[in-house]
Design a protein around this motif. Structure first.
Motif, PDB file in Angstrom:
ATOM      1  N   VAL A 170       0.834  -1.205   0.000  1.00  0.00           N
ATOM      2  CA  VAL A 170       0.000   0.000   0.000  1.00  0.00           C
ATOM      3  C   VAL A 170       0.865   1.249   0.000  1.00  0.00           C
ATOM      4  O   VAL A 170       0.639   2.182  -0.779  1.00  0.00           O
ATOM      5  CB  VAL A 170      -0.940  -0.003   1.229  1.00  0.00           C
ATOM      6  CG1 VAL A 170      -1.615   1.354   1.391  1.00  0.00           C
ATOM      7  CG2 VAL A 170      -1.989  -1.099   1.090  1.00  0.00           C
ATOM      8  N   ARG A 171       1.861   1.271   0.851  1.00  0.00           N
ATOM      9  CA  ARG A 171       2.740   2.448   0.940  1.00  0.00           C
ATOM     10  C   ARG A 171       3.474   2.682  -0.371  1.00  0.00           C
ATOM     11  O   ARG A 171       3.578   3.828  -0.842  1.00  0.00           O
ATOM     12  CB  ARG A 171       3.754   2.252   2.082  1.00  0.00           C
ATOM     13  CG  ARG A 171       4.804   3.352   2.185  1.00  0.00           C
ATOM     14  CD  ARG A 171       5.796   3.053   3.297  1.00  0.00           C
ATOM     15  NE  ARG A 171       6.377   1.733   3.191  1.00  0.00           N
ATOM     16  CZ  ARG A 171       7.360   1.413   2.358  1.00  0.00           C
ATOM     17  NH1 ARG A 171       7.866   2.333   1.528  1.00  0.00           N
ATOM     18  NH2 ARG A 171       7.847   0.188   2.331  1.00  0.00           N
TER      19      ARG A 171
ATOM     20  N   GLU B 250       1.113   4.103  -3.027  1.00  0.00           N
ATOM     21  CA  GLU B 250       0.795   5.505  -2.736  1.00  0.00           C
ATOM     22  C   GLU B 250       1.985   6.420  -3.031  1.00  0.00           C
ATOM     23  O   GLU B 250       1.821   7.502  -3.610  1.00  0.00           O
ATOM     24  CB  GLU B 250       0.374   5.646  -1.277  1.00  0.00           C
ATOM     25  CG  GLU B 250      -0.969   5.015  -0.971  1.00  0.00           C
ATOM     26  CD  GLU B 250      -1.323   5.055   0.508  1.00  0.00           C
ATOM     27  OE1 GLU B 250      -2.529   4.957   0.835  1.00  0.00           O
ATOM     28  OE2 GLU B 250      -0.388   5.164   1.356  1.00  0.00           O
ATOM     29  N   ASP B 251       3.188   5.972  -2.673  1.00  0.00           N
ATOM     30  CA  ASP B 251       4.382   6.798  -2.883  1.00  0.00           C
ATOM     31  C   ASP B 251       4.698   6.991  -4.362  1.00  0.00           C
ATOM     32  O   ASP B 251       5.343   7.974  -4.745  1.00  0.00           O
ATOM     33  CB  ASP B 251       5.592   6.161  -2.189  1.00  0.00           C
ATOM     34  CG  ASP B 251       5.515   6.260  -0.667  1.00  0.00           C
ATOM     35  OD1 ASP B 251       4.649   7.004  -0.161  1.00  0.00           O
ATOM     36  OD2 ASP B 251       6.304   5.571   0.013  1.00  0.00           O
TER      37      ASP B 251
ATOM     38  N   ALA C 168       2.375   7.006  -6.894  1.00  0.00           N
ATOM     39  CA  ALA C 168       1.086   7.179  -7.564  1.00  0.00           C
ATOM     40  C   ALA C 168       1.209   7.879  -8.905  1.00  0.00           C
ATOM     41  O   ALA C 168       0.629   7.430  -9.904  1.00  0.00           O
ATOM     42  CB  ALA C 168       0.132   7.946  -6.648  1.00  0.00           C
TER      43      ALA C 168
ATOM     44  N   GLN D  38      -6.636   7.947 -12.225  1.00  0.00           N
ATOM     45  CA  GLN D  38      -6.596   8.240 -10.791  1.00  0.00           C
ATOM     46  C   GLN D  38      -7.581   7.360 -10.036  1.00  0.00           C
ATOM     47  O   GLN D  38      -7.258   6.812  -8.973  1.00  0.00           O
ATOM     48  CB  GLN D  38      -6.916   9.723 -10.550  1.00  0.00           C
ATOM     49  CG  GLN D  38      -5.824  10.677 -11.014  1.00  0.00           C
ATOM     50  CD  GLN D  38      -6.254  12.128 -10.967  1.00  0.00           C
ATOM     51  OE1 GLN D  38      -7.438  12.450 -11.105  1.00  0.00           O
ATOM     52  NE2 GLN D  38      -5.300  13.022 -10.770  1.00  0.00           N
TER      53      GLN D  38
ATOM     54  N   GLN E  32      -6.903   4.456  -7.198  1.00  0.00           N
ATOM     55  CA  GLN E  32      -7.587   4.457  -5.901  1.00  0.00           C
ATOM     56  C   GLN E  32      -8.199   3.096  -5.603  1.00  0.00           C
ATOM     57  O   GLN E  32      -8.094   2.571  -4.487  1.00  0.00           O
ATOM     58  CB  GLN E  32      -8.672   5.534  -5.884  1.00  0.00           C
ATOM     59  CG  GLN E  32      -8.159   6.961  -5.829  1.00  0.00           C
ATOM     60  CD  GLN E  32      -9.282   7.978  -5.989  1.00  0.00           C
ATOM     61  OE1 GLN E  32     -10.459   7.632  -6.040  1.00  0.00           O
ATOM     62  NE2 GLN E  32      -8.918   9.240  -6.080  1.00  0.00           N
TER      63      GLN E  32
ATOM     64  N   ILE F 173      -5.359   0.626  -4.724  1.00  0.00           N
ATOM     65  CA  ILE F 173      -4.839   0.793  -3.361  1.00  0.00           C
ATOM     66  C   ILE F 173      -5.841   0.278  -2.342  1.00  0.00           C
ATOM     67  O   ILE F 173      -5.469  -0.388  -1.367  1.00  0.00           O
ATOM     68  CB  ILE F 173      -4.484   2.271  -3.112  1.00  0.00           C
ATOM     69  CG1 ILE F 173      -3.266   2.665  -3.970  1.00  0.00           C
ATOM     70  CG2 ILE F 173      -4.197   2.522  -1.637  1.00  0.00           C
ATOM     71  CD1 ILE F 173      -2.954   4.146  -3.965  1.00  0.00           C
TER      72      ILE F 173
ATOM     73  N   LYS G 179      -5.508  -2.676   0.500  1.00  0.00           N
ATOM     74  CA  LYS G 179      -5.875  -2.485   1.909  1.00  0.00           C
ATOM     75  C   LYS G 179      -6.861  -3.566   2.362  1.00  0.00           C
ATOM     76  O   LYS G 179      -6.751  -4.093   3.476  1.00  0.00           O
ATOM     77  CB  LYS G 179      -6.479  -1.099   2.112  1.00  0.00           C
ATOM     78  CG  LYS G 179      -5.480   0.048   1.975  1.00  0.00           C
ATOM     79  CD  LYS G 179      -6.172   1.400   2.164  1.00  0.00           C
ATOM     80  CE  LYS G 179      -5.171   2.545   2.061  1.00  0.00           C
ATOM     81  NZ  LYS G 179      -5.837   3.867   2.202  1.00  0.00           N
TER      82      LYS G 179
END
Length: 484
Positions: A77-78, A81-82, A84, A103, A107, A110, A114
């Motif tokens: 996940v990190r 996101e980092d 993206a 985008q 989302q 990700i 999660k």
């Protein structure tokens, strides 16, 4: 170094490490056809080797504690996101996505990671009733090696929605991304999990043509196939998987009905029609393929839809003002043009659009389509709104249920009771009262009926059933005596 620098993957496949391939394929930006890089193509021998290695790696993956597996997903996940912006750019260029769509797809991706994070620590089975001094347990155990064959349209999300829960529930995975989107739907996922600390060999990414997919479906080491794509190819995969009795999940095509009732607001109805028919240039299995409009408001809705379509801006999706991007290739654009021409020959009226321009296809509206028109039943996979009038609720239900598909349907009406009553008669796996047909979240069981799938579901509570199997275990203090 970038997250996915070309030096990492050029001329390579991913089999737990970045390995030089025997052949290669050029990745191109859809809108401009400029070269993005050269990725490795797998061979059928690579499938054999990967399936063997993945089977061994799966045992070690399951030997880790559930917390160790959770940690991998926390890292994934990190990392997503980092990185993206780089991932979004790949989606825009390689799959022809608008930025807004790219985008949103990231989302969803990700959120799927999660959601999968919770699966290693979830309930692993149930205690069953039995006789005294005995335990009877139904356990969920991994399938083993899961093969995932992914499409080009929502390439990253439609790959990760199978890859992530399959891994989280203790399986190893071999992913075959579509050759047109091998980077954004294959190597992005490989890189995320590589950096997240997934043990080598648990995930393999093997881009390639039909022969790679066929080898995957026939391999004895592969326990399950999850395929998202056309119904025609799904039938072939189903036949192949049956030869080795694999567990099979087929998420296939759709000819989805959006029903506009006579009490609907004209503007709201028109907005829903455009979103359902033209999002990602209509290249979505859930696209609104049959737009059923009550005859009382048919003319008014048609007029507003045409006005809105004429304001769409077709072009390179890297440009922010563009609202309609390219189709995946020029061949698909010509296919859509031929479908539209044939529809006109069978009596449909071409209100606007209708022309292929290399990889682009003009936003198109066809009106007065009847059941006898071929375009009524055939999935278009292009930016075409097919407008069909109806006289009453019973006719709308008949028109919606006509045909082999049963994926998604939407009904627009302020009368919820009426909408629900109609919806209960529709043979679809996804039903939306007061929304258009293109809907998916990460926690709903997703799947269709009829030729839209084989009755399986993926997502949310369905993932446990899809990526595990039951094992019954009994425990007694001592073995019983038998009269033999």
């Amino acid at each position: 170094m970038h997250f996915l620098n070309n030096e990492i993957w050029e001329n390579k496949i991913f089999n737990g490490a970045w390995t030089k391939a025997g052949r290669s394929f050029i990745s191109k930006e859809v809108a401009t056809q400029s070269e993005l890089g050269v990725f490795g193509q797998a061979s059928t021998e690579d499938v054999v080797n990967s399936s063997r290695d993945a089977k061994e790696a799966q045992k070690e993956w399951m030997d880790l504690t559930y917390q160790d597996r959770i940690n991998v997903f926390e890292n994934a996940v990190r990392i997503a996101e980092d990185n993206a912006e780089e991932i979004i750019t790949w989606l825009i260029k390689e799959s022809g996505s608008l930025r807004l769509k790219a985008q949103f797809e990231l989302q969803l991706t990700i959120q799927t990671l999660k959601n999968a994070m919770s699966l290693p620590g979830s309930d692993q089975g149930t205690l069953l009733p039995t006789s005294k001094n005995k335990l009877s347990i139904a356990k969920r155990v991994p399938l083993g090696v899961v093969g995932v064959i992914a499409p080009f349209n929502f390439p990253l999300y439609l790959s990760i929605r199978a890859v992530a829960p399959a891994l989280a529930l203790g399986n190893s995975v071999i992913l075959k991304p579509h050759e047109n989107t091998a980077i954004c739907s294959g190597f992005v996922i490989a890189r995320i999990f590589e950096l997240a600390g997934l043990p080598a060999g648990v995930l393999h990414v093997l881009p390639g043509g039909p022969e790679v997919g066929e080898a995957l479906t026939l391999d004895n080491n592969v326990a399950s196939i999850h395929f998202t794509g056309s119904t025609q190819v799904g039938r072939i995969i189903g036949a192949n998987a049956g030869k080795t009795l694999k567990k099979l999940s087929l998420e296939l095509g759709g000819k989805n009905s959006l029903i506009i009732l006579d009490d609907a607001d004209i503007e709201i109805a028109s907005e829903n029609i455009l979103w359902g028919a033209f999002l990602h240039s209509g290249q979505i299995c859930m696209s609104s393929g049959k737009i059923l409009i009550h005859e009382k408001i048919y003319t008014a809705v048609k007029k507003r839809v045409i006005e809105k379509v004429q304001n769409l801006v077709m072009g390179n999706p890297i440009q922010d003002h563009v609202t309609l991007g390219p189709l995946i290739n020029a061949q698909q654009s010509l296919r859509v043009e031929n479908l539209v021409k044939k529809a006109v020959q069978f009596g449909a009226k071409l209100e606007v659009g209708g022309n292929a321009k290399d990889v682009f296809f003009e936003p198109t509206v066809l009106s007065d389509v009847t059941k006898s028109n071929p375009i009524f039943a055939e999935e278009i996979f292009g930016p075409v709104a097919v407008l069909i009038p109806f006289a009453n609720d019973a006719e709308a239900i008949d028109l919606a249920n006509e045909g082999e598909y049963g994926l998604s349907s939407g009904i627009i009406t302020p009368d919820l009771g009426r909408g629900i009553k109609i919806g209960e008669s529709l043979k679809v796996g996804l039903l939306h009262i007061n929304d258009q047909t293109v809907n998916d979240e990460t926690v709903n069981p997703f799947g269709g009926m009829g030729s839209s799938g084989n009755g399986t579901r993926i997502g949310g509570p369905a993932n446990l059933d899809e990526f595990t199997q039951w094992q019954w275990m009994t425990i007694q203090a001592e073995a019983p005596r038998y009269p033999f």
